[in-house]
Design an enzyme around this catalytic site. Structure first.
Site, PDB file in Angstrom:
ATOM      1  N   TRP A   1       0.826  -1.217   0.000  1.00 26.03           N
ATOM      2  CA  TRP A   1       0.000   0.000   0.000  1.00 26.03           C
ATOM      3  C   TRP A   1       0.850   1.254   0.000  1.00 26.03           C
ATOM      4  O   TRP A   1       0.575   2.201  -0.752  1.00 26.03           O
ATOM      5  CB  TRP A   1      -0.972   0.003   1.181  1.00 26.03           C
TER       6      TRP A   1
ATOM      7  N   ASP B   1      -1.022   6.477   6.491  1.00 26.88           N
ATOM      8  CA  ASP B   1      -2.148   5.682   6.005  1.00 26.88           C
ATOM      9  C   ASP B   1      -2.444   4.628   7.071  1.00 26.88           C
ATOM     10  O   ASP B   1      -1.743   3.628   7.180  1.00 26.88           O
ATOM     11  CB  ASP B   1      -1.762   5.020   4.673  1.00 26.88           C
TER      12      ASP B   1
ATOM     13  N   LYS C   1     -11.847  -1.570   6.946  1.00 23.20           N
ATOM     14  CA  LYS C   1     -11.073  -2.543   7.714  1.00 23.20           C
ATOM     15  C   LYS C   1     -11.439  -2.467   9.196  1.00 23.20           C
ATOM     16  O   LYS C   1     -11.877  -3.447   9.767  1.00 23.20           O
ATOM     17  CB  LYS C   1      -9.563  -2.302   7.543  1.00 23.20           C
TER      18      LYS C   1
END
Ligand SMILES: *Cc1c(COP(=O)(O)O)cnc(C)c1O
Length: 361
Positions: free
Chosen positions: A102, A173, A197
């Protein structure tokens, strides 16, 4: 209904109590005869729960007053673009610590808008992946920001230190670990997270941004990504994802009832310890991340014999243990054990793994 434990990486399971409450209110919210998803975001009732959700989030993470909390759309990846648009010019440099897939994706997106520079990457030592801490002397103090991802969802790589960056704002993030433990928000410039999530359903992204970093978006920034505009409109410049916002609010209330992020941190650590011990105590399973950098949210593991992967997935599903297949780029298995996963779910997985090993080793 069959009892299952859902280890999906995202969209992921939500707390059972939250789902039951949402179901109970689903078609008749606050005795209105309507669902929360059928009412105007400008109505007093919705504004009240939207504001309550923000307050609860502020309480949970002790967000200082000089930070705005935004409820946006576009997921985590939307912020890969929104961050460079709001915080940098096209001539600026952004610094990136790449700890997995990511944070690597964030580099590619930032490069469309500024000059993204990688300042550190995962290294492998004796078969174990680690994240080296960048030295302050390597941080270009003229950079617009330093981006990193403290919990890599795909790779199961995490670190709990903060990069030392001097005056360069830190942008994190936290899509897959926000609210999993206490953090000191004042150390960050921007924290963002896609909701699906550890917060609620997909469609919502949460942004926590320090006041002095807003109001500098470049002229071409889409309005819905402009932090200053969205802050001035309480995240309602356009229609927000109302149902996701409502559900996130229920999750925040549930977290408070559990004892907040301090309590979650100790439960999460306990769950992760159970699972990593089961992996480390056996030669049938293995995890390739250095113990210092193991995620307590996403636990990837490989079977010594990959030919057994398919039967492992079939049998685990039969046992009510869902979505254990690893990400296609990593292979093997991955158990995502966010806040909503009860300890019993991890215990059931560990028991299954031991029985599977006894049968197939
Ligand atoms: C899932 C995830 C993303 C991407 O989120 P989308 O909402 O699908 O855009 C970004 N970063 C991390 C760490 C993630 O786990």
């Amino acid at each position: 209904m069959k009892q299952v434990f859902n280890f999906s990486a995202g969209p992921a399971m939500l707390p059972a109590a939250v789902m039951a409450k949402a179901q109970q209110e689903f078609i008749n919210w606050r005795d209105s005869g309507c669902s929360v998803m059928e009412v105007s975001h400008r109505g007093a009732d919705f504004i009240e729960i939207a504001a309550q959700a923000e307050q609860d989030l502020r309480d949970l993470l002790k967000v200082p007053d000089n930070y705005k909390v935004l409820f946006l759309q576009g997921g985590g990846r939307g912020q890969f673009a929104a961050v460079p648009l709001n915080l940098s010019t096209s001539d600026d440099t952004s610094l990136h610590l790449v700890s997995g897939s990511w944070s690597s994706g964030a580099v590619d997106e930032a490069n469309k808008y500024n000059n993204a520079k990688i300042i550190g990457q995962v290294v492998e030592h004796n078969g174990f992946q680690t994240v080296p801490k960048p030295a302050l002397s390597d941080i270009d103090q003229s950079a617009a920001y330093l981006h990193f991802c403290p919990n890599e969802t795909v790779d199961g790589i995490a670190f709990d230190w903060l990069p030392e960056a001097g005056n360069v704002p830190l942008v994190a993030d936290m899509s897959s670990n926000i609210l999993s433990k206490p953090i000191d928000v004042s150390k960050y410039g921007v924290i963002y997270a896609g909701a699906q999530k550890n917060i609620g359903p997909s469609g919502l992204s949460l942004v926590i941004v320090r006041d002095d970093l807003i109001g500098k978006a470049r002229q071409s920034t889409p309005s819905i990504f402009d932090y200053a505009l969205m802050a001035s409109k309480d995240s309602m410049y356009n229609t927000p994802p109302t149902f996701s916002w409502y559900l996130a609010g229920l999750v925040f209330q549930w977290l408070k009832e559990q004892g907040g992020v301090e309590a979650m941190a100790s439960i999460n650590q306990h769950k992760a310890d159970l699972l990593y011990s089961a992996i480390d105590d056996s030669s049938f399973y293995r995890n390739n991340v250095h113990p210092d950098n193991r995620s307590i949210m996403n636990v990837p593991f490989h079977l010594a014999d990959p030919a057994l992967d398919k039967v492992f997935l079939e049998k685990s599903k039969e046992a009510g243990l869902m979505a254990l297949k690893g990400h296609r780029s990593v292979g093997g298995m991955r158990a995502s054990i966010y806040n909503a996963m009860p300890v019993e779910g991890v215990e059931a997985l560990v028991k299954f793994m031991r029985e599977f090993e006894e049968h197939y080793a």
